[in-house]
Design an enzyme around this catalytic site. Structure first.
Site, PDB file in Angstrom:
ATOM      1  N   SER A 106      23.896  51.618  29.538  1.00 56.52           N
ATOM      2  CA  SER A 106      24.357  49.239  29.592  1.00 56.52           C
ATOM      3  C   SER A 106      24.199  49.207  28.038  1.00 56.52           C
ATOM      4  O   SER A 106      23.856  49.727  27.702  1.00 56.52           O
ATOM      5  CB  SER A 106      24.379  48.870  31.084  1.00 56.52           C
ATOM      6  OG  SER A 106      22.500  48.599  30.338  1.00 56.52           O
ATOM      7  N   HIS A 154      26.336  41.021  21.070  1.00 57.94           N
ATOM      8  CA  HIS A 154      25.960  39.406  20.588  1.00 57.94           C
ATOM      9  C   HIS A 154      26.412  39.443  19.124  1.00 57.94           C
ATOM     10  O   HIS A 154      25.969  39.909  18.120  1.00 57.94           O
ATOM     11  CB  HIS A 154      25.194  38.753  20.691  1.00 57.94           C
ATOM     12  CG  HIS A 154      25.430  38.813  22.254  1.00 57.94           C
ATOM     13  ND1 HIS A 154      26.538  37.598  23.307  1.00 57.94           N
ATOM     14  CD2 HIS A 154      24.293  39.086  23.669  1.00 57.94           C
ATOM     15  CE1 HIS A 154      26.212  38.538  24.750  1.00 57.94           C
ATOM     16  NE2 HIS A 154      25.027  39.210  24.956  1.00 57.94           N
ATOM     17  N   HIS A 197      30.507  44.278  26.248  1.00 57.10           N
ATOM     18  CA  HIS A 197      30.239  44.717  27.363  1.00 57.10           C
ATOM     19  C   HIS A 197      30.309  45.997  27.889  1.00 57.10           C
ATOM     20  O   HIS A 197      31.865  46.452  28.438  1.00 57.10           O
ATOM     21  CB  HIS A 197      29.778  43.852  28.531  1.00 57.10           C
ATOM     22  CG  HIS A 197      29.486  44.646  30.227  1.00 57.10           C
ATOM     23  ND1 HIS A 197      30.040  45.124  31.274  1.00 57.10           N
ATOM     24  CD2 HIS A 197      28.308  44.698  30.384  1.00 57.10           C
ATOM     25  CE1 HIS A 197      29.869  45.208  31.950  1.00 57.10           C
ATOM     26  NE2 HIS A 197      28.678  45.699  31.456  1.00 57.10           N
ATOM     27  N   ASN A 210      29.735  49.694  30.385  1.00 66.16           N
ATOM     28  CA  ASN A 210      28.837  50.226  31.004  1.00 66.16           C
ATOM     29  C   ASN A 210      29.316  51.883  32.421  1.00 66.16           C
ATOM     30  O   ASN A 210      30.047  51.683  32.120  1.00 66.16           O
ATOM     31  CB  ASN A 210      27.993  49.157  32.169  1.00 66.16           C
ATOM     32  CG  ASN A 210      27.278  49.602  33.607  1.00 66.16           C
ATOM     33  OD1 ASN A 210      27.970  49.534  34.851  1.00 66.16           O
ATOM     34  ND2 ASN A 210      26.028  50.464  33.521  1.00 66.16           N
ATOM     35  N   THR A 211      28.472  52.155  31.795  1.00 65.57           N
ATOM     36  CA  THR A 211      28.706  53.484  32.785  1.00 65.57           C
ATOM     37  C   THR A 211      27.507  54.682  33.929  1.00 65.57           C
ATOM     38  O   THR A 211      26.038  54.041  33.229  1.00 65.57           O
ATOM     39  CB  THR A 211      30.453  55.140  32.379  1.00 65.57           C
ATOM     40  OG1 THR A 211      28.742  55.515  30.711  1.00 65.57           O
ATOM     41  CG2 THR A 211      31.469  54.730  31.681  1.00 65.57           C
ATOM     42  N   ARG A 212      28.009  54.809  35.011  1.00 69.16           N
ATOM     43  CA  ARG A 212      27.207  55.267  35.690  1.00 69.16           C
ATOM     44  C   ARG A 212      26.871  56.273  36.401  1.00 69.16           C
ATOM     45  O   ARG A 212      28.195  56.305  37.772  1.00 69.16           O
ATOM     46  CB  ARG A 212      26.442  54.420  36.135  1.00 69.16           C
ATOM     47  CG  ARG A 212      26.606  52.812  37.261  1.00 69.16           C
ATOM     48  CD  ARG A 212      26.927  51.571  37.830  1.00 69.16           C
ATOM     49  NE  ARG A 212      27.789  50.989  38.015  1.00 69.16           N
ATOM     50  CZ  ARG A 212      28.910  50.434  37.977  1.00 69.16           C
ATOM     51  NH1 ARG A 212      28.501  50.016  36.642  1.00 69.16           N
ATOM     52  NH2 ARG A 212      29.345  49.748  38.729  1.00 69.16           N
ATOM     53  N   HIS A 243      42.723  46.672  25.695  1.00 66.71           N
ATOM     54  CA  HIS A 243      43.244  47.506  26.680  1.00 66.71           C
ATOM     55  C   HIS A 243      44.867  48.430  26.905  1.00 66.71           C
ATOM     56  O   HIS A 243      45.075  49.270  27.964  1.00 66.71           O
ATOM     57  CB  HIS A 243      44.832  45.603  27.396  1.00 66.71           C
ATOM     58  CG  HIS A 243      43.834  45.112  28.019  1.00 66.71           C
ATOM     59  ND1 HIS A 243      43.717  45.286  29.650  1.00 66.71           N
ATOM     60  CD2 HIS A 243      42.935  43.867  27.767  1.00 66.71           C
ATOM     61  CE1 HIS A 243      42.784  44.337  30.045  1.00 66.71           C
ATOM     62  NE2 HIS A 243      42.090  43.393  29.131  1.00 66.71           N
ATOM     63  N   HIS A 255      32.956  28.548  39.877  1.00 66.50           N
ATOM     64  CA  HIS A 255      32.720  26.578  39.265  1.00 66.50           C
ATOM     65  C   HIS A 255      32.914  26.089  38.225  1.00 66.50           C
ATOM     66  O   HIS A 255      33.752  25.545  37.947  1.00 66.50           O
ATOM     67  CB  HIS A 255      30.899  26.386  39.652  1.00 66.50           C
ATOM     68  CG  HIS A 255      30.160  27.269  37.654  1.00 66.50           C
ATOM     69  ND1 HIS A 255      30.179  28.933  37.990  1.00 66.50           N
ATOM     70  CD2 HIS A 255      30.285  26.784  36.992  1.00 66.50           C
ATOM     71  CE1 HIS A 255      30.117  29.017  36.396  1.00 66.50           C
ATOM     72  NE2 HIS A 255      29.358  27.674  35.917  1.00 66.50           N
TER      73      HIS A 255
END
Lengths: 293, 293
Positions: free
Chosen positions: A115, A119, A129, A131-133, A164, A194
């Site tokens: 991951s 910044h 960001h 991530n692969t798992r 994209h 929120h």
């Protein structure tokens, strides 16, 4: 089903792949740090990754434990970037085993992944960001994703299109259904109810991928390459642009939303805290500087 | 039981008390802003509170709605301080009504309160949190608390002793059981399990207080005065001390823990988000500047 330790070795090549990808990313990002010709905004030093290994506390599970290596860089382009690889195994708690596919009657698990969170100093370059798992219970599956968080969503049309377009192309090479589905999943996941706000410009998010092991593995590898290539290009395009104090302030406020998302909603953070993962690795994603009004 | 609106009027004097306390706090803190004789660390302007009213969206409940007023100041002693008063009424959701005392068979509620969070420029002056409230369902009770978060817990012995001594004295005037119980409650509540760390040096935390209405009301008023007097004294004692960059950095890191607590564990934050409260008022507590390593 995981019966004994030798079964893990069967999947060592996946760990090896994440290890290689980590090295490739770190090397590419260090090149970017070196390539900055001039920065009017920044007097930090050229960054270099530092590695820090961590071990996971064994639980009651058979041959449990594992750990990982965090690579962190604080530089003059990358304000903070972390790349974490980890391989953990053990036995899910009662609470978790009902939530994880294939763990209900046999709570043993094995998970390996990579991951990354970046910044950037420049508020003109989005945070990233990726991530692969690979997760193994009585089922085997891949998961992952890549998405970007710009300071100004409404001024990031061209970055968004480029990012994209590249993700779609890679997805389409494997299955034309992937991109629309994974894009939608990403939009729904990276959302702050929120505030009724998207976290960023989206990307892809996928999980429980078990179509065909060999193909899935190639797909995950390809997504890693696509992410690295496109994000590096996005950085290079903006690397020599200077920014205003107002833009920097706006970036720090935007990072507050990032923190809100990660602490209030992120599944990975909740998973890490519930399974007593390594705190530094779990919070590696948190920005180096943040503001709230 | 809340039957009609006129019943609310019976408790207007509590709202009035919170309103007066808010004015007293704001006036005292503005005096502190003015009193700073010289600061080597800071070139901000003298702060003044700005008020911002907000309305709560009515829910399906009888005569529901309400709202509040946020008072915010960004100054040269107070980096950010917010004092919020609010009075809200309505009807709890199915999920909430089983969690709140006295709401199970009649979900109508009325709540009035004051809350304060102060983040100081100086890393030598602890951040402060103070809150008191009156809640009415088919039961009536008071709640609240006051606690401090210094940058360095192990160097705050004298501040801690002074703060606790004063809280204990006020508690003891009403009931000698209050202080030990409320101190313990505070220590248990303001705790970060994922870091195995206390949030700060503690204080008191109480809820569901319904011993004797008149006495409870006096106690809550007194706690407000004790908090204001002791915190103002703590500020005044340290106001002219200068600090190092290292101390400021440590303060920003410590504030990260504060954010982690508020977003991961705080009941007030969760309550606010679940009841669709005002986002700015809920997140008023978040620090103006924060760092994570």
């Amino acid at each position: 089903m995981i019966k004994n330790k030798s079964n893990y070795n069967k999947y060592k090549f996946i760990e090896k792949n994440f290890y290689n990808l980590r090295n490739q990313i770190c090397s590419e990002f260090e090149n970017i740090e070196n390539s900055l010709s001039y920065s009017s905004n920044n007097n930090s030093n050229i960054g270099k990754f530092k590695k820090k290994a961590w071990k996971r506390k064994p639980d009651k599970g058979f041959s449990s434990g594992g750990g990982g290596v965090m690579s962190l860089m604080y530089g003059r382009v990358f304000e903070k970037v972390g790349v974490n690889i980890s391989t953990v195994m053990g036995s899910f708690s009662e609470e978790m085993k009902n939530k994880i596919p294939g763990a209900k009657f046999n709570p043993n698990f094995y998970a390996t992944g990579i991951s990354l969170v970046a910044h950037m100093h420049s508020p003109l370059i989005p945070a990233a960001h990726f991530n692969t798992r690979f997760i193994r219970t009585t089922k085997n599956w891949f998961g992952g994703g890549a998405d970007l968080t710009p300071t100004y969503l409404n001024k990031s049309k061209s970055i968004s299109n480029f990012f994209h377009k590249n993700l779609k192309k890679t997805c389409d090479d494997y299955n034309p259904k992937y991109y629309p589905e994974y894009k939608k999943w990403c939009d729904e996941y990276f959302y702050l109810p929120h505030r009724k706000e998207k976290r960023g410009l989206g990307g892809i998010f996928f999980d429980y991928l078990e179509d065909d092991f060999d193909k899935d593995y190639e797909f995950v590898k390809d997504i890693g390459q696509t992410f690295l290539r496109t994000y590096s290009k996005i950085i290079s395009d903006k690397i020599n642009l200077s920014w205003t104090n107002k833009q920097k302030k706006d970036q720090l406020i935007k990072r507050g939303r990032y923190v809100e998302f990660n602490l209030l909603y992120d599944r990975g953070t909740a998973f890490g805290l519930k399974t007593e993962g390594n705190i530094d690795a779990i919070f590696m994603s948190l920005p180096p500087q943040v503001s709230w009004k």
